[in-house]
Design a protein around this motif. Structure first.
Motif, PDB file in Angstrom:
ATOM      1  N   GLY A 142       0.786  -1.236   0.000  1.00 51.32           N
ATOM      2  CA  GLY A 142       0.000   0.000   0.000  1.00 51.32           C
ATOM      3  C   GLY A 142       0.810   1.273   0.000  1.00 51.32           C
ATOM      4  N   GLN A 143       1.919   1.310  -0.714  1.00 43.91           N
ATOM      5  CA  GLN A 143       2.738   2.517  -0.769  1.00 43.91           C
ATOM      6  C   GLN A 143       2.039   3.597  -1.606  1.00 43.91           C
ATOM      7  OE1 GLN A 143       5.701   3.007   0.819  1.00 43.91           O
ATOM      8  NE2 GLN A 143       5.420   0.999   1.782  1.00 43.91           N
ATOM      9  N   PRO A 144       2.031   4.842  -1.151  1.00 39.18           N
ATOM     10  CA  PRO A 144       1.412   5.909  -1.951  1.00 39.18           C
ATOM     11  C   PRO A 144       2.371   6.414  -3.022  1.00 39.18           C
ATOM     12  CG  PRO A 144       2.184   6.805   0.146  1.00 39.18           C
ATOM     13  CD  PRO A 144       2.439   5.314   0.202  1.00 39.18           C
ATOM     14  N   ALA A 145       1.833   6.760  -4.168  1.00 43.05           N
ATOM     15  CA  ALA A 145       2.650   7.358  -5.221  1.00 43.05           C
ATOM     16  C   ALA A 145       3.222   8.682  -4.720  1.00 43.05           C
ATOM     17  CB  ALA A 145       1.812   7.585  -6.471  1.00 43.05           C
ATOM     18  N   GLY A 146       4.488   8.932  -5.046  1.00 45.68           N
ATOM     19  CA  GLY A 146       5.139  10.176  -4.647  1.00 45.68           C
ATOM     20  C   GLY A 146       5.857  10.122  -3.328  1.00 45.68           C
ATOM     21  N   ARG A 147       5.773   8.961  -2.633  1.00 47.23           N
ATOM     22  CA  ARG A 147       6.430   8.877  -1.330  1.00 47.23           C
ATOM     23  C   ARG A 147       7.954   9.012  -1.499  1.00 47.23           C
ATOM     24  NH1 ARG A 147       7.169   3.992   3.053  1.00 47.23           N
ATOM     25  NH2 ARG A 147       7.494   5.367   4.858  1.00 47.23           N
ATOM     26  N   PHE A 148       8.525   9.927  -0.758  1.00 45.52           N
ATOM     27  CA  PHE A 148       9.971  10.186  -0.744  1.00 45.52           C
ATOM     28  C   PHE A 148      10.539  10.397  -2.148  1.00 45.52           C
ATOM     29  CE2 PHE A 148       9.556   7.790   3.365  1.00 45.52           C
ATOM     30  CZ  PHE A 148       9.753   8.906   4.176  1.00 45.52           C
ATOM     31  N   VAL A 149       9.756  11.109  -2.971  1.00 45.48           N
ATOM     32  CA  VAL A 149      10.213  11.466  -4.313  1.00 45.48           C
ATOM     33  C   VAL A 149      10.306  12.984  -4.404  1.00 45.48           C
ATOM     34  CG1 VAL A 149       9.669  11.453  -6.785  1.00 45.48           C
ATOM     35  CG2 VAL A 149       9.205   9.426  -5.380  1.00 45.48           C
ATOM     36  N   ARG A 150      11.448  13.460  -4.848  1.00 44.06           N
ATOM     37  CA  ARG A 150      11.615  14.889  -5.139  1.00 44.06           C
ATOM     38  C   ARG A 150      11.276  15.090  -6.612  1.00 44.06           C
ATOM     39  NH1 ARG A 150      17.711  14.824  -2.716  1.00 44.06           N
ATOM     40  NH2 ARG A 150      17.236  15.042  -0.488  1.00 44.06           N
ATOM     41  N   ARG A 151      10.194  15.809  -6.872  1.00 43.66           N
ATOM     42  CA  ARG A 151       9.711  15.955  -8.236  1.00 43.66           C
ATOM     43  C   ARG A 151      10.500  17.014  -9.005  1.00 43.66           C
ATOM     44  NH1 ARG A 151       7.228  11.442  -9.634  1.00 43.66           N
ATOM     45  NH2 ARG A 151       5.424  10.942  -8.309  1.00 43.66           N
ATOM     46  N   ALA A 152      10.698  16.807 -10.273  1.00 52.00           N
ATOM     47  CA  ALA A 152      11.334  17.797 -11.135  1.00 52.00           C
ATOM     48  C   ALA A 152      10.536  19.098 -11.097  1.00 52.00           C
ATOM     49  CB  ALA A 152      11.418  17.269 -12.564  1.00 52.00           C
ATOM     50  N   GLY A 153      11.236  20.219 -10.907  1.00 49.87           N
ATOM     51  CA  GLY A 153      10.581  21.521 -10.875  1.00 49.87           C
ATOM     52  C   GLY A 153       9.825  21.811  -9.605  1.00 49.87           C
ATOM     53  N   GLU A 154       9.935  20.942  -8.611  1.00 49.80           N
ATOM     54  CA  GLU A 154       9.195  21.121  -7.360  1.00 49.80           C
ATOM     55  C   GLU A 154       9.598  22.415  -6.647  1.00 49.80           C
ATOM     56  OE1 GLU A 154       9.528  18.840  -3.098  1.00 49.80           O
ATOM     57  OE2 GLU A 154       9.320  17.613  -4.881  1.00 49.80           O
ATOM     58  N   ASP A 155      10.869  22.794  -6.736  1.00 50.42           N
ATOM     59  CA  ASP A 155      11.380  23.983  -6.046  1.00 50.42           C
ATOM     60  C   ASP A 155      11.277  25.208  -6.952  1.00 50.42           C
ATOM     61  OD1 ASP A 155      12.556  25.506  -4.095  1.00 50.42           O
ATOM     62  OD2 ASP A 155      14.564  24.697  -4.336  1.00 50.42           O
ATOM     63  N   VAL A 156      11.837  25.117  -8.135  1.00 51.47           N
ATOM     64  CA  VAL A 156      11.822  26.198  -9.127  1.00 51.47           C
ATOM     65  C   VAL A 156      11.654  25.565 -10.497  1.00 51.47           C
ATOM     66  CG1 VAL A 156      13.149  28.057 -10.205  1.00 51.47           C
ATOM     67  CG2 VAL A 156      13.354  27.669  -7.750  1.00 51.47           C
ATOM     68  N   ALA A 157      10.785  26.127 -11.313  1.00 51.57           N
ATOM     69  CA  ALA A 157      10.620  25.644 -12.686  1.00 51.57           C
ATOM     70  C   ALA A 157      11.458  26.492 -13.623  1.00 51.57           C
ATOM     71  CB  ALA A 157       9.157  25.703 -13.100  1.00 51.57           C
ATOM     72  N   ALA A 158      12.023  25.886 -14.651  1.00 52.99           N
ATOM     73  CA  ALA A 158      12.770  26.625 -15.652  1.00 52.99           C
ATOM     74  C   ALA A 158      11.920  27.768 -16.199  1.00 52.99           C
ATOM     75  CB  ALA A 158      13.192  25.692 -16.789  1.00 52.99           C
ATOM     76  N   GLY A 159      12.513  28.962 -16.266  1.00 55.36           N
ATOM     77  CA  GLY A 159      11.778  30.135 -16.724  1.00 55.36           C
ATOM     78  C   GLY A 159      11.182  30.954 -15.611  1.00 55.36           C
ATOM     79  N   ASP A 160      11.112  30.414 -14.394  1.00 54.06           N
ATOM     80  CA  ASP A 160      10.631  31.180 -13.248  1.00 54.06           C
ATOM     81  C   ASP A 160      11.679  32.212 -12.831  1.00 54.06           C
ATOM     82  OD1 ASP A 160       8.316  29.731 -13.133  1.00 54.06           O
ATOM     83  OD2 ASP A 160       8.831  28.623 -11.306  1.00 54.06           O
ATOM     84  N   THR A 161      11.228  33.291 -12.189  1.00 56.15           N
ATOM     85  CA  THR A 161      12.154  34.239 -11.578  1.00 56.15           C
ATOM     86  C   THR A 161      12.605  33.652 -10.245  1.00 56.15           C
ATOM     87  OG1 THR A 161      11.106  36.126 -12.648  1.00 56.15           O
ATOM     88  CG2 THR A 161      12.442  36.578 -10.700  1.00 56.15           C
ATOM     89  N   ALA A 162      13.869  33.268 -10.196  1.00 53.27           N
ATOM     90  CA  ALA A 162      14.393  32.609  -8.999  1.00 53.27           C
ATOM     91  C   ALA A 162      14.834  33.620  -7.953  1.00 53.27           C
ATOM     92  CB  ALA A 162      15.564  31.707  -9.379  1.00 53.27           C
ATOM     93  N   LEU A 163      15.453  34.713  -8.380  1.00 51.85           N
ATOM     94  CA  LEU A 163      15.883  35.789  -7.487  1.00 51.85           C
ATOM     95  C   LEU A 163      15.475  37.110  -8.112  1.00 51.85           C
ATOM     96  CD1 LEU A 163      19.493  34.569  -6.538  1.00 51.85           C
ATOM     97  CD2 LEU A 163      17.444  34.476  -5.099  1.00 51.85           C
ATOM     98  N   VAL A 164      15.102  38.061  -7.269  1.00 53.69           N
ATOM     99  CA  VAL A 164      14.560  39.332  -7.734  1.00 53.69           C
ATOM    100  C   VAL A 164      15.598  40.434  -7.572  1.00 53.69           C
ATOM    101  CG1 VAL A 164      12.716  41.028  -7.382  1.00 53.69           C
ATOM    102  CG2 VAL A 164      12.226  38.585  -7.132  1.00 53.69           C
ATOM    103  N   ALA A 165      15.686  41.297  -8.554  1.00 54.21           N
ATOM    104  CA  ALA A 165      16.587  42.443  -8.472  1.00 54.21           C
ATOM    105  C   ALA A 165      16.345  43.210  -7.181  1.00 54.21           C
ATOM    106  CB  ALA A 165      16.383  43.366  -9.673  1.00 54.21           C
TER     107      ALA A 165
END
Length: 410
Positions: A142-165
């Motif tokens: 009965g393991q749930p999908a996504g358990r202990f998985v770090r998803r691609a783009g979970e923190d920052v997605a390509a094209g996002d503003t990561a740091l602001v001027a």
């Protein structure tokens, strides 16, 4: 008629805003620095993420990568489902696809094999540890999908503003830039300042002092404060009470186009106030409702902002902390603001009518003890202090135990 009647008194907050307005032009120059030189600097433009974080689905734990759907097969009496162990996936290696009923040993940070969508920690497996490929491992059903998985783009997605001027570059922000593959960043250039101290009574440390002279502490104080605030001092001059000599020195330095002038002394209304005499046509000189540090000036000779501070050493130190440092923070984003706190007085303090008193104090986290008296010449007392106490204007004595606002210097 009193001086204060002739010249309206300016509030502390009003003068702080005036200094900040005078510095608005700072920060236009930029430079690109390696990450090692970036701590405390201010980002000049938005940083757009060139890749996603995480760049790929990966394991948060040492364990077994599986398809969660496979764990929902009929479990045995022990509540576990058998899986066939395949080749392990070390971090930094690309795995092959996972077939139904297979479990791939994965290390923390390793990519998930195609076909896997969950990770079961190795501690939950039977037998314990990582069995050899081709053997079986029994994992809880009965393991749930996504358990202990770090998803691609979970923190920052390509094209996002990561740091602001305008953001000050903290260790975490520099780490984010590194994780995005940046080896350098474009930051606001450090302002370049020319520093003046004035007075016939002042001589440089290390020279011969006359019987009516004192050593110049103000240049050392301001150099240290400006350096701590991220300002580069490109020139420092000790000048006599000679308006012509001061004007000539200023003209020469203005031609070099610094970003900022800062002076101490010469701003009151006496006969030898050379800074005021020379700069009055280019700015304003006011009295601020604060002690020490009442007389203040702002000018812009040749379009370069000039912040004029009073000449007593503690007045210079306090004025920088109350006006110039926060104005630099407001305009440039650095230095970091001084921390503030509230604390109880260890002894009674008598306020001044109509003026905020900025007293030097030692704050130990439990109570506030004054370091010396209120005099603007008491530099040794200021050296013992780790905080400035803002004593509000008033007539009644503040008894011991009264909570006061502190500006923390350490």
């Amino acid at each position: 008629m009193s001086r204060h009647a002739q010249h309206p008194v300016r509030g502390i907050d009003e003068h702080r805003r005036a200094v900040e307005d005078a510095l608005r032009g700072l920060g236009a120059r930029t430079e690109t620095v390696p990450l090692a030189a970036a701590p405390g600097r201010v980002l000049a433009g938005d940083l757009v993420a060139p890749l996603s974080l995480q760049p790929f689905d990966n394991s948060q734990m040492d364990g077994f990568a599986i398809s969660a759907a496979d764990s929902r097969a009929a479990p045995g009496e022990d509540g576990r489902v058998p899986f066939a162990v395949v080749a392990p996936v070390p971090a930094g290696h690309v795995p092959g696809p996972l077939a139904p009923g297979e479990a791939a040993p994965v290390m923390t940070g390793a990519p998930l094999p195609p076909g896997a969508d969950a990770v079961v920690p190795v501690e939950e497996s039977l037998p314990g540890g990582f069995p050899a490929p081709g053997t079986l491992v029994r994992l809880p059903a009965g393991q749930p999908a996504g358990r202990f998985v770090r998803r691609a783009g979970e923190d920052v997605a390509a094209g996002d503003t990561a740091l602001v001027a305008g953001q000050r570059l903290t260790p975490a922000r520099i780490g984010l830039a590194a994780a995005l593959g940046c080896a350098e960043l474009t930051v606001r250039a450090r302002p370049r300042a020319v520093l003046y101290t004035t007075g016939d009574e002042v001589v440089a440390p290390g020279t011969v002092r006359g019987p009516a002279q004192v050593f110049d502490a103000n240049a050392a104080i301001l150099r240290a404060q400006l350096a701590e605030a991220g300002v580069e001092v490109i020139g420092a001059h000790l000048l006599s009470d000679d308006a012509g000599a001061f004007a000539a020195r200023l003209a020469e330095d203005t031609a070099a186009r610094p970003d900022l002038f800062v002076s101490s002394g010469g701003v009151s209304e006496g006969a030898y106030e050379v800074v005021r005499q020379v700069l009055a046509p280019h700015g304003e000189f006011v009295h601020v409702a604060m002690q020490p540090g009442g007389p203040q000036g702002l000018a812009a000779p040749g379009g370069v902002p000039f912040v004029c501070l009073p000449g007593n050493p503690v007045s210079t130190l306090v004025s920088f902390e109350m006006f110039l440092r926060p104005a630099l923070t407001g305009v440039l984003g650095a230095p970091a603001p001084r921390a503030r706190a509230m604390g109880p007085l260890a002894e009674a303090v008598r306020p001044l009518p109509g003026r905020t008193q900025v007293r030097r104090a030692v704050w130990d986290g439990a109570e506030v003890r004054m370091a010396g008296g209120p005099g603007s010449h008491l530099l040794a007392a200021a050296a013992r202090a780790n905080a400035l106490v803002l004593v509000p204007a008033g007539g009644a004595e503040l008894p011991a135990g009264t909570r006061v606002e502190l500006l923390l210097l350490d």
